[in-house]
Motif scaffolding. Structure first.
Motif, mmCIF file in Angstrom:
data_model
loop_
_atom_site.group_PDB
_atom_site.id
_atom_site.type_symbol
_atom_site.label_atom_id
_atom_site.label_comp_id
_atom_site.label_asym_id
_atom_site.label_seq_id
_atom_site.Cartn_x
_atom_site.Cartn_y
_atom_site.Cartn_z
ATOM 1 N N LYS A 177 1.056 -1.227 -0.194
ATOM 2 C CA LYS A 177 -0.244 0.229 0.396
ATOM 3 C C LYS A 177 1.123 1.336 -0.005
ATOM 4 C CE LYS A 177 -3.745 -2.154 2.343
ATOM 5 N NZ LYS A 177 -4.705 -2.246 3.629
ATOM 6 N N GLY A 178 0.492 2.182 -0.623
ATOM 7 C CA GLY A 178 0.926 3.577 -0.768
ATOM 8 C C GLY A 178 1.707 3.541 -2.243
ATOM 9 N N THR A 179 2.593 4.522 -1.945
ATOM 10 C CA THR A 179 2.137 6.314 -3.771
ATOM 11 C C THR A 179 2.488 4.463 -5.121
ATOM 12 O OG1 THR A 179 4.841 6.584 -3.240
ATOM 13 C CG2 THR A 179 2.350 7.869 -2.497
ATOM 14 N N LYS A 180 2.613 5.146 -6.210
ATOM 15 C CA LYS A 180 2.579 5.174 -7.696
ATOM 16 C C LYS A 180 4.113 4.800 -7.101
ATOM 17 C CE LYS A 180 -0.004 6.676 -10.120
ATOM 18 N NZ LYS A 180 -0.809 7.902 -11.567
ATOM 19 N N PRO A 181 4.926 4.778 -6.997
ATOM 20 C CA PRO A 181 6.855 4.663 -6.827
ATOM 21 C C PRO A 181 7.410 3.636 -5.887
ATOM 22 C CG PRO A 181 6.723 7.174 -6.546
ATOM 23 C CD PRO A 181 5.679 6.345 -6.563
ATOM 24 N N LYS A 188 9.312 -3.975 -9.386
ATOM 25 C CA LYS A 188 10.722 -4.499 -9.561
ATOM 26 C C LYS A 188 11.312 -5.491 -9.356
ATOM 27 C CE LYS A 188 15.261 -2.139 -10.818
ATOM 28 N NZ LYS A 188 15.414 -0.662 -10.184
ATOM 29 N N ASP A 189 10.826 -5.912 -8.008
ATOM 30 C CA ASP A 189 11.199 -7.017 -6.804
ATOM 31 C C ASP A 189 10.607 -8.232 -7.265
ATOM 32 O OD1 ASP A 189 12.755 -4.955 -5.356
ATOM 33 O OD2 ASP A 189 11.387 -4.593 -3.636
ATOM 34 N N ALA A 190 9.226 -8.144 -7.744
ATOM 35 C CA ALA A 190 8.697 -9.334 -8.176
ATOM 36 C C ALA A 190 9.260 -9.771 -9.740
ATOM 37 C CB ALA A 190 7.665 -8.954 -8.471
ATOM 38 N N GLY A 191 10.109 -8.724 -10.334
ATOM 39 C CA GLY A 191 10.384 -9.314 -11.564
ATOM 40 C C GLY A 191 11.607 -10.163 -11.337
ATOM 41 N N VAL A 192 12.686 -9.437 -10.596
ATOM 42 C CA VAL A 192 13.077 -10.086 -9.988
ATOM 43 C C VAL A 192 13.630 -11.731 -9.529
ATOM 44 C CG1 VAL A 192 15.412 -9.820 -8.651
ATOM 45 C CG2 VAL A 192 14.783 -8.123 -9.360
ATOM 46 N N LYS A 193 12.625 -11.750 -8.790
ATOM 47 C CA LYS A 193 12.341 -13.114 -7.989
ATOM 48 C C LYS A 193 11.630 -13.826 -8.967
ATOM 49 C CE LYS A 193 11.105 -11.797 -2.789
ATOM 50 N NZ LYS A 193 9.916 -11.657 -2.691
#
Length: 346
Positions: A177-181, A188-193
């Motif tokens: 939950k949070g802003t777009k960044p 990005k972390d999900a792509g690395v995993k």
């Protein structure tokens, strides 16, 4: 009256006695009392003889008693009743010597023709500027889109593009939950995993993706089955209109989901013409193998035109049978009037 305010007539002067004599309100019921009062005046012989002569001379002494009238102070002049001036009776008007003519019936007056009311001048139409015309066109197009969207129906998403990556990415970002960044960093972390997955990990998420697709397909078919074939047909017609509007106007806001036709196996398939049967049969042969579609279609069309009537007869029979099948299904499935048969030949 002989006695006024308790005073005797003897106390009255001769002038007042004369006034009493001139009154006309003396009635016969009072005569005896007057005579008795006069008898008391015996010492006054002159006065008593005068009164007795006056009372006996009155003509009203023998009349029936009546209510005395109020003294008006008028003199005792004898009233002569005026002779009633009788107006001569109006004599009937002399009949005219000439007999009146019989009244002729009056002719009905001709109705006056009403003048036609002048037609109200139509107001001159207001000329719109180019900007106003463009604004009106946009508004009308927006109303059309809303109308067709209501008719197009909204089935559940088929999720045909669900893959192992989409399932893993949705699982990785689910608690973020949070802003777009922050969301971009989580993706990005999900792509690395995901790139470091082992075969068994990849097989697990592929299995989950297939389950999502199967569930979405069941929901979609259940939605289609809940609608009648006529409703699905109407929805597809509305989707064609939305697709046409989006093609003609690039600024028209038509969601891509409304440009896809609803798939319903109950819908009646349109009949095929004789040339379609010929094209399918000749295209399946290897005579035109390796040719581009436009070139192949041109050659097949030329060949169809050169065929004789006897050579076209088998294809025309197939087209006639298919047309009959279409008409029967429209009547039974859609419950609509059967459209006129189409021309089966080209």
């Amino acid at each position: 009256m002989i006695f006024q305010s308790g005073r005797s007539i003897a106390c009255l002067s001769q002038l007042k006695v004369q006034c009493l004599h001139s009154r006309q309100s003396l009635v016969s019921s009072k005569v005896d009392r007057v005579a008795g009062a006069i008898a008391l005046l015996s010492p006054y012989s002159a006065l008593s003889s005068y009164l007795c002569a006056s009372v006996s001379a009155r003509t009203y002494a023998g009349r029936p008693a009546s209510r005395p009238k109020q003294h008006t102070g008028r003199s005792t002049s004898t009233r002569v009743p005026k002779a009633a001036s009788k107006k001569p009776a109006a004599q009937p008007a002399a009949k005219s010597a000439t007999k009146t003519k019989k009244a002729t019936p009056k002719k009905p007056k001709a109705k006056r023709a009403r003048k036609a009311k002048p037609k109200s001048k139509s107001k001159a139409k207001k000329t719109l500027t180019e900007a106003q015309k463009a604004s009106r066109a946009v508004k009308e197009r927006r109303n059309q889109i809303q109308k067709y969207k209501a008719q197009a129906l909204t089935p559940p998403s088929s999720r045909s593009r669900t893959t192992a990556w989409t399932v893993f990415a949705a699982e990785s970002v689910k608690g973020t939950k949070g802003t777009k960044p922050a969301m971009a960093s989580a993706f990005k972390d999900a792509g690395v995993k995901y790139r470091s997955f082992q075969p068994e990990d990849l097989e697990h998420y592929n299995h989950l993706a297939n389950q999502v697709k199967e569930q979405a397909t069941r929901d979609y078919r259940q939605f289609i089955a809940s609608k009648s074939p006529s409703e699905i047909k109407q929805a597809n017609n509305a989707r064609r209109q939305l697709k046409r509007i989006a093609k003609q106007n690039k600024n028209a806001r038509v969601p891509p989901a409304y440009k896809v036709m609803l798939k319903d196996e109950r819908q009646v398939k349109h009949p095929r013409i004789a040339y379609n049967y010929f094209y399918t049969e000749r295209n399946a042969s290897n005579d035109y193998k390796g040719m581009a579609v436009p070139t192949r279609s041109g050659l097949l069309g030329k060949e169809w035109k050169e065929l004789s009537a006897s050579a076209k007869k088998p294809y025309e029979d197939k087209a006639a049978a298919d047309n009959l099948r279409y008409r029967q299904e429209v009547k039974t499935v859609l419950g609509e009037d059967v459209p006129p048969p189409k021309k089966v030949t080209t």
